[in-house]
Design an enzyme around this catalytic site. Structure first.
Site, PDB file in Angstrom:
ATOM      1  CB  THR A   1     -13.316  -6.782  -5.534  1.00  0.00           C
ATOM      2  OG1 THR A   1     -14.171  -6.474  -5.380  1.00  0.00           O
ATOM      3  CG2 THR A   1     -13.045  -8.619  -5.395  1.00  0.00           C
ATOM      4  CG  ASP A   2      -9.113  -3.742  -3.568  1.00  0.00           C
ATOM      5  OD1 ASP A   2      -9.456  -3.613  -2.096  1.00  0.00           O
ATOM      6  OD2 ASP A   2      -8.065  -4.460  -3.914  1.00  0.00           O
TER       7      ASP A   2
ATOM      8  CB  SER B   1      -9.955   1.701 -10.495  1.00  0.00           C
ATOM      9  OG  SER B   1      -8.601   0.661  -9.210  1.00  0.00           O
ATOM     10  NE  ARG B   2     -15.013   0.346  -4.125  1.00  0.00           N
ATOM     11  CZ  ARG B   2     -15.100  -0.941  -4.584  1.00  0.00           C
ATOM     12  NH1 ARG B   2     -14.285  -1.649  -4.018  1.00  0.00           N
ATOM     13  NH2 ARG B   2     -16.395  -1.043  -4.388  1.00  0.00           N
ATOM     14  CB  VAL B   3      -6.136   1.374  -4.188  1.00  0.00           C
ATOM     15  CG1 VAL B   3      -6.981   0.604  -3.342  1.00  0.00           C
ATOM     16  CG2 VAL B   3      -6.010  -0.504  -5.551  1.00  0.00           C
TER      17      VAL B   3
END
Ligand code: ATP
Ligand code: MG
Length: 509
Positions: free
Chosen positions: A340-341, A366-368
């Site tokens: 997941t992101d 949260s990577r994006v």
């Protein structure tokens, strides 16, 4: 009366039906059940059956080919298998598992094959799509730039989600995982996002609670509930996330926006392991078969933001995973974290101390989503995460002895206020502009000196207050998604006025 030159309606219709009938020979491969146990049938005589092929038993029960051998294939039975016995015929339908898709499913509770569970009629759709479909190619995707508003302050401000993102919700038993996801669904009440809730292996009562929550607080007419509950056959539970994905993808491909919650993938992994062990696949780590990573990767890759040429639709995924004693390094949680992101980690201790949603700010990421966050919200939430993380460490140390230092005491005060700010009851989603106002007021010191226990009242009254006292500032933030100095001053002023109003009432009572 019927005359030769005026044939009856019945005759005309029969002729038309005959004209439409395909009279070409049709070959269907038919095999034989050799053995059946634990929801799996070994079938001989179908050497050409493909992986995932849809098979029909004599009594009409459906199953799909799960592993293929030279002599026999293992068929996972999706229905009640009690009437299936050795020697029965099995027909290869020539198709794969499909589910109905389309608007007719909205507002419905269905099983993973799209059959109604809410006592209604079959959903009337003229379109069916396979449950296993390829993920969109890289070239067909676009960057995630639009926010998905969950209404939960700690998520939107610190770990904001973007449309098309995949964010794992992970935590121990009963730490509010489902509630957080349901809050995100409920918050789509006035948005253009269509929600799909997939239950895998959940007790019927838990599923009922989710459906009731959405019915009483959200917009159930724009939700689909796909239920492969604890009492469903392992085959149905296995299909559920894929079926839900197919139903949600249909909206994504039509240029709309969808959100899928999969509750939960740990149980799905357990079902996958159960089927693998029953079909004698070689077990790997923690007895899961070797393809478990691929299984969930190919499922979650289907969540995407599509390029404008593809309609620009999006599908956001919120898969849920359960941990044991907070262990994120167990096999399934690590797999899912790497697929997941980002992840929102829920903590038992925080939950027990009533700090809910019990998000562990240090471990969540949260990577994006940052790219999709409103600039206004980014501007005012900048220091919150750092302040809060420092506070959590400081609080632990300060427990061991009295704090004499003024600076430390101030920091602790500030931390406690942030915590009360981020604590939020269920079904009390906040609009993005209210979140901006709340955090701006906090950053500007408008909430300094306010006892943390009054925060709940402030939060509850704030949306209405701002609507009547700072309407143009609210509109300006929603339209521009930015916060200029003038708007910020107007917001802080309105919040200060509310605090004073509360003080006045507090003093009077
Ligand atoms: P399970 O492991 O059983 O699936 P879960 O992690 O999904 O549990 P929930 O069922 O969502 O947890 O929540 C557990 C309990 O905590 C529920 O009774 C719910 O009402 C309560 N709860 C969750 N979030 C909040 C919140 N923000 N405020 C108050 N109560 C909450
Ligand atoms: Mg749950």
């Amino acid at each position: 009366m019927t005359t030769p030159d005026a044939p009856s309606d019945w005759l005309v219709r029969s002729r038309a039906a005959l004209d439409r009938a395909r009279l070409a020979p049709e070959a269907l491969a038919v095999g034989r059940v050799e053995r059946i146990a634990d929801g799996i049938a070994q079938v001989s005589g179908l050497p050409d059956a493909a992986m995932g092929a849809l098979l029909r038993f004599e009594g009409g029960e459906l199953g799909f080919a799960h592993s293929l051998g030279p002599e026999e294939i293992d068929v996972v039975i999706c229905d009640d298998g009690s009437r299936i016995g050795a020697g029965q015929r099995v027909t290869d339908t020539g198709g794969v598992l499909e589910v109905p898709v389309g608007d007719a499913l909205l507002g419905r509770v269905v099983d993973p094959l799209g059959r109604p569970l809410d006592g209604g009629d079959d959903p009337e759709t003229d379109m069916r799509l396979p449950v296993e479909r390829p993920a969109p190619a890289i070239i067909d995707r676009a960057e995630v730039t639009e926010p998905l508003e969950t209404g939960v302050l700690v998520v939107d401000s610190l770990f904001s989600l973007g449309r098309g993102q995949r964010e794992l919700i992970v935590g121990d038993r009963a730490t509010g995982k489902t509630s957080l996801a349901v809050d995100a669904i409920v918050n789509q009440k006035d948005s253009d996002v269509i929600c799909v809730y997939v239950a895998v292996g959940q007790p019927a009562a838990a599923v009922q609670r989710v459906i009731e929550a959405v019915r009483s607080h959200g917009a159930p007419e724009r939700c689909i509930f796909v239920v492969g509950g604890a009492s469903a056959s392992p085959g149905l539970q296995w299909i559920a996330p894929f079926a839900g994905m197919t139903m949600a993808e249909h909206f994504r491909d039509a240029g709309q926006h969808a959100l899928i919650v999969i509750d939960d993938l740990t149980r799905h992994a357990a079902t996958h392991r159960e089927l693998a062990l029953l079909t004698h696949e070689p077990p790997g780590r923690e007895a899961y078969p070797g393809d478990i990573f691929y299984l969930h990767a190919r499922l979650l890759e289907r969540a995407a933001k599509l390029a404008p040429e593809r309609g620009g639709g999006s599908l956001t995924a919120l898969p849920i995973a359960e941990t044991d004693a907070g262990s994120l390094s167990a096999y399934i949680p690590t797999n899912l974290i790497s697929i997941t992101d980002g992840q929102i980690v829920l903590d038992t201790a925080l939950f027990a101390a009533n700090h809910r949603p019990a998000v562990d700010v240090g471990l969540s990421v949260s990577r994006v989503g940052g790219k999709a966050q409103w600039p206004a919200l980014r501007q005012v939430s900048g220091r919150v995460r750092l302040d809060y993380a420092q506070f959590q460490e400081l609080e632990m140390f300060s427990r061991f002895g009295g704090v004499t230092n003024d600076r430390v005491r101030q920091q602790l005060d500030r931390g406690r206020r942030i915590r009360s700010l981020l604590t939020q009851p269920k079904f009390a989603g906040l609009g993005m502009e209210v979140q901006v106002a709340l955090l701006a007021a906090h950053a500007d010191g408008a909430l300094d000196g306010m006892p943390p226990e009054r925060m709940a009242t402030l939060r509850a009254r704030l949306p209405g207050w701002l609507r009547s006292h700072a309407a143009s500032a609210m509109d300006s933030i929603r339209d521009t998604r930015r916060l200029d100095a003038q708007t910020r001053a107007a917001l802080s002023e309105a919040v200060v006025a509310l605090v004073r109003d509360m003080d006045g009432k507090g003093g009077a009572s």
